[in-house]
Design a protein around this motif. Sequence first.
Motif, PDB file in Angstrom:
ATOM      1  N   SER A 177      37.348  37.711  44.420  1.00 50.90           N
ATOM      2  CA  SER A 177      38.621  37.286  45.018  1.00 50.90           C
ATOM      3  C   SER A 177      39.523  36.572  44.017  1.00 50.90           C
ATOM      4  CB  SER A 177      38.356  36.366  46.211  1.00 50.90           C
ATOM      5  OG  SER A 177      37.468  35.319  45.852  1.00 50.90           O
ATOM      6  N   PRO A 178      39.822  37.200  42.857  1.00 50.75           N
ATOM      7  CA  PRO A 178      40.652  36.526  41.858  1.00 50.75           C
ATOM      8  C   PRO A 178      42.080  36.288  42.314  1.00 50.75           C
ATOM      9  CG  PRO A 178      40.365  38.825  41.272  1.00 50.75           C
ATOM     10  CD  PRO A 178      39.465  38.555  42.439  1.00 50.75           C
ATOM     11  N   GLN A 179      42.574  37.120  43.261  1.00 52.42           N
ATOM     12  CA  GLN A 179      43.956  36.973  43.717  1.00 52.42           C
ATOM     13  C   GLN A 179      44.075  36.034  44.911  1.00 52.42           C
ATOM     14  OE1 GLN A 179      41.986  39.446  44.228  1.00 52.42           O
ATOM     15  NE2 GLN A 179      42.487  40.692  46.012  1.00 52.42           N
ATOM     16  N   LEU A 214      38.593  31.719  36.687  1.00 48.75           N
ATOM     17  CA  LEU A 214      39.466  32.326  37.694  1.00 48.75           C
ATOM     18  C   LEU A 214      40.810  32.710  37.083  1.00 48.75           C
ATOM     19  CD1 LEU A 214      40.416  32.998  40.612  1.00 48.75           C
ATOM     20  CD2 LEU A 214      40.982  30.570  40.858  1.00 48.75           C
ATOM     21  N   THR A 215      41.376  31.834  36.275  1.00 50.64           N
ATOM     22  CA  THR A 215      42.673  32.098  35.656  1.00 50.64           C
ATOM     23  C   THR A 215      42.639  33.355  34.801  1.00 50.64           C
ATOM     24  OG1 THR A 215      43.291  29.761  35.653  1.00 50.64           O
ATOM     25  CG2 THR A 215      44.424  31.179  34.082  1.00 50.64           C
ATOM     26  N   MET A 216      41.563  33.530  34.020  1.00 51.03           N
ATOM     27  CA  MET A 216      41.468  34.718  33.172  1.00 51.03           C
ATOM     28  C   MET A 216      41.330  35.985  34.004  1.00 51.03           C
ATOM     29  SD  MET A 216      42.050  33.436  30.333  1.00 51.03           S
ATOM     30  CE  MET A 216      41.976  34.987  29.438  1.00 51.03           C
ATOM     31  N   ARG A 217      40.624  35.916  35.134  1.00 51.34           N
ATOM     32  CA  ARG A 217      40.531  37.097  36.004  1.00 51.34           C
ATOM     33  C   ARG A 217      41.912  37.414  36.594  1.00 51.34           C
ATOM     34  NH1 ARG A 217      36.675  35.823  33.809  1.00 51.34           N
ATOM     35  NH2 ARG A 217      37.768  37.142  32.336  1.00 51.34           N
ATOM     36  N   ARG A 218      42.654  36.392  36.958  1.00 54.86           N
ATOM     37  CA  ARG A 218      44.006  36.603  37.478  1.00 54.86           C
ATOM     38  C   ARG A 218      44.907  37.225  36.407  1.00 54.86           C
ATOM     39  NH1 ARG A 218      45.124  30.814  40.575  1.00 54.86           N
ATOM     40  NH2 ARG A 218      44.265  31.393  42.616  1.00 54.86           N
ATOM     41  N   LEU A 219      44.800  36.726  35.175  1.00 56.42           N
ATOM     42  CA  LEU A 219      45.634  37.246  34.097  1.00 56.42           C
ATOM     43  C   LEU A 219      45.284  38.697  33.782  1.00 56.42           C
ATOM     44  CD1 LEU A 219      45.793  34.146  31.726  1.00 56.42           C
ATOM     45  CD2 LEU A 219      47.672  35.116  33.060  1.00 56.42           C
TER      46      LEU A 219
END
Length: 277
Positions: A177-179, A214-219
């Motif tokens: 659930s990265p988003q 989490l931030t890197m998955r979002r990026l």
Amino acid sequence: MSAATYEHDWFIHSPTPRLERIEAYFGSHAYDPHRHDTYAIGVTLAGVQSFHYRGSHRHSLPGRTIVIHPDEVHDGHAGDIHGFRYRMVYVPPTVFQDMLGGQPLPFLPGGITTDARMAESVLRLLRPIDDALESFEEDDALFDLIRAMNALAGTQTKPRRVDAVSAQRARAFIDDSPQGRITLDQIEAVTGQNRWRLSRDFRVLFGTSPYRYLTMRRLERCKRSLDAGDGLADASLAAGFADQSHMTRQFRDAYGISPGRWLKLTAQATGQSRERG
């Protein structure tokens, strides 16, 4: 950062539900002697930030970090004719004590440090002074800050066994659930582990904090959207960022360039590849 003189004193108040954050400029006198029941932790941005603290006259220059312990009397004034500009966050000891679990609060008697780890930790809380902080981002930054303060104060922490199972559950939850709007409350519920122990174990096992993971998955998700032709605003929201400016700040922190420049560079590389083909 060089000193800048303004016509008038000014003050920006940017609180979060748990923390008070400010940015201010003062040309001469700022504060009479007073004391807080919180930590006052900040960074001097310009000029000479001077104050009396624990029997000495202190002077902080740009880039240095100020750490004033709760219940310690201090004042504030400019150290030269140019005035001073700074950012400060006020952290209740109860917030840190939740992470410390009964350990003594760290104490830095000098009030000023040039420690790079401290500066980086404080700026994570203060760099987006005009932007809202996600609760997960704030938790992560506070955990980094108390670790930096403990290291600087020489506080001894007891070694503990790493809970690899809970950390792996947290990583899987983030991957799925990265988003989404993830919080440490949710991760604590999914793993059944105390959030602060989980944060420590995650760093040990995966080399980064849960929020940065989490931030890197979002990026990564954002870059895929941009490659597919989505605009910056749409790609930011689809990846789970609050808005485009939030994504841009995180993109710069992660890759050292803006997303707009990254798009231009990748477009040029694609065009050159086609020419060679």
